[in-house]
Write a protein that holds these residues in place. Structure first.
Motif, mmCIF file in Angstrom:
data_model
loop_
_atom_site.group_PDB
_atom_site.id
_atom_site.type_symbol
_atom_site.label_atom_id
_atom_site.label_comp_id
_atom_site.label_asym_id
_atom_site.label_seq_id
_atom_site.Cartn_x
_atom_site.Cartn_y
_atom_site.Cartn_z
ATOM 1 N N ARG A 165 0.833 -1.061 -0.065
ATOM 2 C CA ARG A 165 0.019 -0.027 0.111
ATOM 3 C C ARG A 165 0.851 1.059 0.057
ATOM 4 O O ARG A 165 0.461 2.228 -0.522
ATOM 5 N N GLN A 166 1.940 1.356 0.759
ATOM 6 C CA GLN A 166 2.810 2.351 0.829
ATOM 7 C C GLN A 166 3.535 2.818 -0.387
ATOM 8 O O GLN A 166 3.527 3.829 -0.931
ATOM 9 N N GLU A 167 4.096 1.654 -0.992
ATOM 10 C CA GLU A 167 4.664 1.619 -2.399
ATOM 11 C C GLU A 167 3.838 2.263 -3.544
ATOM 12 O O GLU A 167 4.093 3.153 -4.318
ATOM 13 N N LEU A 168 2.483 1.673 -3.294
ATOM 14 C CA LEU A 168 1.415 2.232 -4.329
ATOM 15 C C LEU A 168 1.166 3.691 -4.053
ATOM 16 O O LEU A 168 0.827 4.488 -5.065
ATOM 17 N N LEU A 169 0.962 4.060 -2.647
ATOM 18 C CA LEU A 169 0.699 5.391 -2.110
ATOM 19 C C LEU A 169 1.608 6.259 -2.833
ATOM 20 O O LEU A 169 1.230 7.654 -3.254
ATOM 21 N N ASP A 170 2.777 5.952 -2.710
ATOM 22 C CA ASP A 170 4.017 6.736 -3.371
ATOM 23 C C ASP A 170 3.851 7.072 -4.839
ATOM 24 O O ASP A 170 3.772 8.372 -5.072
ATOM 25 N N PHE A 171 3.424 6.010 -5.593
ATOM 26 C CA PHE A 171 3.637 6.307 -6.733
ATOM 27 C C PHE A 171 2.069 7.095 -7.173
ATOM 28 O O PHE A 171 2.215 8.024 -8.050
ATOM 29 N N ALA A 172 1.029 6.995 -6.351
ATOM 30 C CA ALA A 172 0.033 7.730 -6.573
ATOM 31 C C ALA A 172 0.142 9.155 -6.321
ATOM 32 O O ALA A 172 -0.537 9.758 -6.981
ATOM 33 N N SER A 173 1.054 9.660 -5.190
ATOM 34 C CA SER A 173 1.180 10.871 -5.069
ATOM 35 C C SER A 173 1.998 11.466 -6.220
ATOM 36 O O SER A 173 1.652 12.763 -6.385
ATOM 37 N N ASN A 190 7.946 7.448 -12.792
ATOM 38 C CA ASN A 190 8.572 6.600 -13.895
ATOM 39 C C ASN A 190 7.695 5.439 -14.267
ATOM 40 O O ASN A 190 7.131 4.688 -13.424
ATOM 41 N N ARG A 191 7.041 5.438 -15.680
ATOM 42 C CA ARG A 191 6.135 4.295 -15.753
ATOM 43 C C ARG A 191 6.706 3.122 -16.011
ATOM 44 O O ARG A 191 6.033 2.109 -15.742
ATOM 45 N N ASP A 192 8.093 2.991 -16.168
ATOM 46 C CA ASP A 192 8.632 1.528 -16.249
ATOM 47 C C ASP A 192 8.620 1.042 -14.974
ATOM 48 O O ASP A 192 8.309 0.054 -14.626
ATOM 49 N N GLU A 193 8.976 2.070 -13.922
ATOM 50 C CA GLU A 193 8.916 1.252 -12.358
ATOM 51 C C GLU A 193 7.759 1.038 -11.872
ATOM 52 O O GLU A 193 7.257 0.265 -11.095
ATOM 53 N N PHE A 194 6.801 1.876 -12.495
ATOM 54 C CA PHE A 194 5.089 1.909 -11.847
ATOM 55 C C PHE A 194 4.640 0.436 -12.572
ATOM 56 O O PHE A 194 3.965 -0.348 -11.943
ATOM 57 N N GLN A 195 4.956 0.135 -13.795
ATOM 58 C CA GLN A 195 4.729 -1.229 -14.373
ATOM 59 C C GLN A 195 5.178 -2.401 -13.371
ATOM 60 O O GLN A 195 4.548 -3.413 -13.246
ATOM 61 N N LYS A 196 6.409 -2.211 -13.214
ATOM 62 C CA LYS A 196 7.076 -3.312 -12.387
ATOM 63 C C LYS A 196 6.343 -3.507 -11.025
ATOM 64 O O LYS A 196 6.051 -4.482 -10.476
ATOM 65 N N LEU A 197 5.959 -2.234 -10.350
ATOM 66 C CA LEU A 197 5.131 -2.462 -9.101
ATOM 67 C C LEU A 197 3.871 -3.016 -9.402
ATOM 68 O O LEU A 197 3.261 -3.963 -8.486
ATOM 69 N N ILE A 198 3.099 -2.580 -10.124
ATOM 70 C CA ILE A 198 1.917 -3.230 -10.455
ATOM 71 C C ILE A 198 1.929 -4.799 -10.639
ATOM 72 O O ILE A 198 0.931 -5.393 -10.288
#
Length: 478
Positions: A165-173, A190-198
């Motif tokens: 949740r925290q990692e997703l919250l950081d990207f959401a911010s 960063n969309r590449d890093e965001f894709q890795k997280l998802i």
């Protein structure tokens, strides 16, 4: 309900016993307890250090109610995060009620179900999933359910959810920040890093969701339906498994007309055995209702045990040898076709009645007659106990305990399971947004919703109705 007053409740089971514990919690808990408590050494309870135990008497004016031990816990170093006092008194029901009534007259109110744990949650001593694990720990009745509750109380599950949740919250911010600079057309996330997280969140959510099937079994036990024709020994087998005379046994076919259930633990896993009415054509209305319920229990069971007799009378029966077992083969096929996903154990009972020659003939005959796949065949004698241990071992082998042995996170709570499913659905929407290059403002909506369902699990997002439903299932005093 206000959570600023001082509450009191019996923390041990009601009824007479050697010792009972009466718990007070709240800002005034120590002050109120000091009014009732007369230390044998003259100590003032309000001036004692936290986590100390003191011997004294509970006094109602000049009347001594009982000699007790008073344990002091000062905030925030207590279970609830508030001031807490526990009186360990003698277990007389009269003494318990006298002390509780005395506390009520001096400023306490009775605690509601689960209110001590609710206060621990509100004080930040534990998150919501850990609080729910307290109830699971209290109700655990096998090694597996106990281990699962302990793991969840220690925060293994919630810490994994919080991190995601925290990692997703950081990207959401960062995505939300992009909305403030929409005219500049800049990307902070960063969309590449965001894709890795998802991708990682999707993998973890799927693993946790899949674990629920195992967790539900380990927590609640495995229902096993014992079915078969009348008088083949179903009730005798249940008694042999339980090692007690739980079901009525007689030579009269159709004795069991309703289902009988009881539970034993095999290898730390709870198994709930259901002795059902014998399946046969009948004109007896009551027996017919029992047979109908048999099929309902088979529907609910996770394992089906089909029992038939391997006695000399069955082996040499008229019609000619083999036709008796042909009818059994038909019944086995019916069960397999009706419940193709359920493990099926086909068990030949009364093996003790066969001599060496008959046993050999039986094995040849049954091997030719019964289907060759999708079931396991065992032989036993429910009467003598021969083969019962092998049956228990076979049942235990149906349970996947690998995740439990490896101390992996296993979901056992239906509420958590539902929130995980909803979170995964929102994450899928986020993935679709990434694939279709969706605008940041639309993607942010799905991310916020996923964050909401994550927060529901740990209690970072909650409401009074949700908390009321959860803590209403607790016992008074916890």
């Amino acid at each position: 309900m206000t959570h600023t007053d001082t509450i009191v409740a019996l923390a041990t089971p009601s009824g007479a016993g050697a010792i009972a514990i009466i718990r007070l919690s709240g800002n005034d808990a120590i002050t109120i307890a000091a009014k009732l408590f007369a230390s044998v050494s003259g100590k003032d309870l309000t001036k004692q250090k936290t986590h100390t135990v003191h011997l004294g008497n509970i006094m109602d004016d000049t009347r001594v109610i009982d000699q007790v031990l008073a344990t002091v816990f000062k905030n925030p170093n207590s279970y609830t995060g508030e001031n807490v006092v526990e009186f360990s008194c003698h277990g007389s029901s009269y003494i318990q009620q006298e002390i509780i009534q005395l506390c009520l007259r001096n400023g306490c109110r009775m605690a509601q179900a689960g209110e001590f744990t609710l206060r621990a949650f509100l004080s930040g001593k534990m998150d919501l999933s850990q609080a729910e694990a307290v109830a699971d720990l209290i109700s655990s009745d096998s090694a597996a359910s106990h281990q699962l509750a302990i793991q969840q109380m220690r925060g293994g599950f919630s810490s994994e959810i919080k991190q995601l949740r925290q990692e997703l919250l950081d990207f959401a911010s960062l995505i939300e920040l992009e909305l403030d600079f929409a005219e500049e057309d800049v990307e902070f996330a960063n969309r590449d890093e965001f894709q890795k997280l998802i991708t990682r969140i999707t993998h973890v959510l799927k693993r946790l969701i899949d674990s629920f099937a195992t967790g539900n079994v380990l927590k609640n036990g495995i229902p096993v339906a014992i079915v078969g024709e009348p008088n083949v020994g179903k009730s005798t087998l249940l008694n042999a498994l339980l090692n007690e005379e739980r079901a009525i046994v007689s030579d009269i076919a159709g004795t069991t007309r309703d289902t009988i259930e009881d539970e034993i633990t095999i290898g730390g896993i709870g198994f709930r055995f259901i002795d059902t009415a014998g399946i046969r054509e009948t004109t007896d209305t009551i027996e017919g209702l029992g047979i109908k319920k048999t099929f309902e229990k088979m529907e609910q069971a996770q394992v089906v045990v089909y029992l038939f007799e391997a006695s000399p009378s069955a082996l040499r029966a008229s019609p000619p040898k083999g036709e008796k077992y042909s009818s059994i083969s038909v019944e086995v096929e019916k069960i397999k076709n009706r419940f193709p996903q359920k493990p099926l154990l086909v068990i030949a009972n009364k093996i003790d009645e066969l001599n060496v020659t008959d046993r050999s003939a039986f094995k040849k005959q049954i091997t030719k007659t019964l289907p060759t796949t999708n079931y396991q065949l065992l032989t036993l004698s429910a009467k003598t106990g021969e083969g019962v241990e092998e049956l228990q071992t076979t049942l235990f082998d149906f349970v996947n305990t690998g995740a439990l042995r490896n101390n992996e996170t296993i979901v056992t709570n239906t509420r958590h399971y539902d929130s995980l499913l909803k979170a995964l659905e929102e994450i899928h929407k986020v993935q679709q947004g990434i694939d279709s290059n969706l605008s940041s403002d639309l993607m942010a909506i799905d991310i916020r919703q996923a964050l909401y369902y994550f927060g529901e699990i740990t209690g970072e997002i909650s409401n009074d109705e949700l908390l009321g439903n959860i803590f209403a299932n607790f016992c008074i005093g916890k």
